[in-house]
Motif scaffolding. Sequence first.
Motif, mmCIF file in Angstrom:
data_model
loop_
_atom_site.group_PDB
_atom_site.id
_atom_site.type_symbol
_atom_site.label_atom_id
_atom_site.label_comp_id
_atom_site.label_asym_id
_atom_site.label_seq_id
_atom_site.Cartn_x
_atom_site.Cartn_y
_atom_site.Cartn_z
ATOM 1 N N ASN A 167 62.309 40.485 37.513
ATOM 2 C CA ASN A 167 62.674 41.040 38.822
ATOM 3 C C ASN A 167 62.665 42.559 38.825
ATOM 4 O OD1 ASN A 167 62.980 38.565 40.109
ATOM 5 N ND2 ASN A 167 65.124 38.385 39.460
ATOM 6 N N ALA A 168 62.939 43.162 37.695
ATOM 7 C CA ALA A 168 62.966 44.625 37.620
ATOM 8 C C ALA A 168 61.569 45.224 37.442
ATOM 9 C CB ALA A 168 63.868 45.071 36.472
ATOM 10 N N HIS A 169 60.602 44.441 36.948
ATOM 11 C CA HIS A 169 59.255 44.949 36.668
ATOM 12 C C HIS A 169 58.175 44.055 37.290
ATOM 13 C CE1 HIS A 169 61.887 46.318 33.369
ATOM 14 N NE2 HIS A 169 61.235 47.450 33.521
ATOM 15 N N PRO A 170 58.127 43.940 38.611
ATOM 16 C CA PRO A 170 57.152 43.030 39.224
ATOM 17 C C PRO A 170 55.704 43.468 39.023
ATOM 18 C CG PRO A 170 58.270 44.293 40.912
ATOM 19 C CD PRO A 170 58.961 44.587 39.607
ATOM 20 N N ILE A 216 54.324 45.094 36.475
ATOM 21 C CA ILE A 216 53.885 44.775 35.115
ATOM 22 C C ILE A 216 53.609 43.279 34.983
ATOM 23 C CG2 ILE A 216 54.603 44.699 32.688
ATOM 24 C CD1 ILE A 216 56.126 47.320 33.230
ATOM 25 N N CYS A 217 54.477 42.458 35.557
ATOM 26 C CA CYS A 217 54.282 41.007 35.495
ATOM 27 C C CYS A 217 52.993 40.602 36.199
ATOM 28 C CB CYS A 217 55.476 40.287 36.115
ATOM 29 S SG CYS A 217 56.977 40.490 35.170
ATOM 30 N N TRP A 218 52.726 41.217 37.354
ATOM 31 C CA TRP A 218 51.514 40.874 38.087
ATOM 32 C C TRP A 218 50.262 41.322 37.326
ATOM 33 C CZ3 TRP A 218 50.280 37.284 41.060
ATOM 34 C CH2 TRP A 218 49.066 37.303 41.722
ATOM 35 N N ILE A 219 50.318 42.464 36.695
ATOM 36 C CA ILE A 219 49.179 42.943 35.907
ATOM 37 C C ILE A 219 48.934 42.022 34.711
ATOM 38 C CG2 ILE A 219 48.419 44.824 34.399
ATOM 39 C CD1 ILE A 219 49.812 46.743 36.416
ATOM 40 N N VAL A 220 49.994 41.605 34.049
ATOM 41 C CA VAL A 220 49.849 40.700 32.902
ATOM 42 C C VAL A 220 49.289 39.355 33.359
ATOM 43 C CG1 VAL A 220 51.152 39.386 31.170
ATOM 44 C CG2 VAL A 220 51.601 41.822 31.492
ATOM 45 N N PHE A 221 49.820 38.822 34.467
ATOM 46 C CA PHE A 221 49.302 37.567 34.995
ATOM 47 C C PHE A 221 47.818 37.688 35.337
ATOM 48 C CE2 PHE A 221 48.065 35.197 38.805
ATOM 49 C CZ PHE A 221 48.161 33.901 38.315
ATOM 50 N N SER A 222 47.449 38.769 36.004
ATOM 51 C CA SER A 222 46.054 38.963 36.412
ATOM 52 C C SER A 222 45.140 39.081 35.195
ATOM 53 C CB SER A 222 45.925 40.206 37.290
ATOM 54 O OG SER A 222 46.654 40.043 38.482
ATOM 55 N N ALA A 223 45.581 39.826 34.201
ATOM 56 C CA ALA A 223 44.771 39.985 32.992
ATOM 57 C C ALA A 223 44.582 38.643 32.281
ATOM 58 C CB ALA A 223 45.423 40.992 32.051
ATOM 59 N N LEU A 224 45.636 37.857 32.175
ATOM 60 C CA LEU A 224 45.519 36.542 31.541
ATOM 61 C C LEU A 224 44.658 35.600 32.376
ATOM 62 C CD1 LEU A 224 49.175 36.012 30.268
ATOM 63 C CD2 LEU A 224 47.135 36.423 28.894
ATOM 64 N N TYR A 225 44.842 35.639 33.690
ATOM 65 C CA TYR A 225 44.096 34.738 34.575
ATOM 66 C C TYR A 225 42.601 35.038 34.538
ATOM 67 C CZ TYR A 225 42.469 32.446 38.804
ATOM 68 O OH TYR A 225 41.773 31.677 39.686
ATOM 69 N N MET A 244 46.168 33.588 46.468
ATOM 70 C CA MET A 244 47.263 32.685 46.810
ATOM 71 C C MET A 244 48.451 32.923 45.885
ATOM 72 S SD MET A 244 48.880 29.509 45.819
ATOM 73 C CE MET A 244 47.834 29.215 44.465
ATOM 74 N N SER A 245 48.185 33.131 44.609
ATOM 75 C CA SER A 245 49.282 33.399 43.660
ATOM 76 C C SER A 245 50.002 34.699 44.007
ATOM 77 C CB SER A 245 48.725 33.492 42.235
ATOM 78 O OG SER A 245 48.136 32.294 41.859
ATOM 79 N N LEU A 246 49.242 35.701 44.425
ATOM 80 C CA LEU A 246 49.856 36.963 44.840
ATOM 81 C C LEU A 246 50.754 36.745 46.053
ATOM 82 C CD1 LEU A 246 50.140 40.062 44.711
ATOM 83 C CD2 LEU A 246 48.105 40.202 46.155
ATOM 84 N N CYS A 247 50.279 35.979 47.020
ATOM 85 C CA CYS A 247 51.094 35.720 48.215
ATOM 86 C C CYS A 247 52.368 34.944 47.882
ATOM 87 C CB CYS A 247 50.276 34.951 49.245
ATOM 88 S SG CYS A 247 48.937 35.905 49.962
ATOM 89 N N VAL A 248 52.274 33.983 46.977
ATOM 90 C CA VAL A 248 53.450 33.214 46.581
ATOM 91 C C VAL A 248 54.425 34.092 45.800
ATOM 92 C CG1 VAL A 248 54.242 31.312 45.101
ATOM 93 C CG2 VAL A 248 52.308 30.978 46.637
#
Length: 122
Positions: free
Chosen positions: A26-29, A31-40, A116-120
Amino acid sequence: MQPDRSLRQACLYSESLAGRFAEWVNAHPAICWIVFSALYFGTGVPLATRRNLWFDELVTFHVSRLPDLSSLWMALSKGADASPPLFHVISRAAFALLGGNPLAARAPALLGFWLMSLCVYL
């Protein structure tokens, strides 16, 4: 019968660990989105390029590569594919940008799931 003390401590530790992880997320959204995108994309793109096309992807491939939009619309109106027309228009754009390869056939779905993942997430 009471649970074993070490089991209770392990449960409390895992709950506190999960709580700390949730707070960090929750404090680092960003960074989490960048990590998710890189893995995806780091796993999705190589898989999309190496695997053979499935039947529905082959139909989309051939219908989307018709010479013009009126031919595409005619083929869809005659039942060539049940996918929405906009999907084929987007697929035509992907083929124009990436060429006629499996990645281009799967790019609209890859980007659609990512969006869709970004919107969710938001």
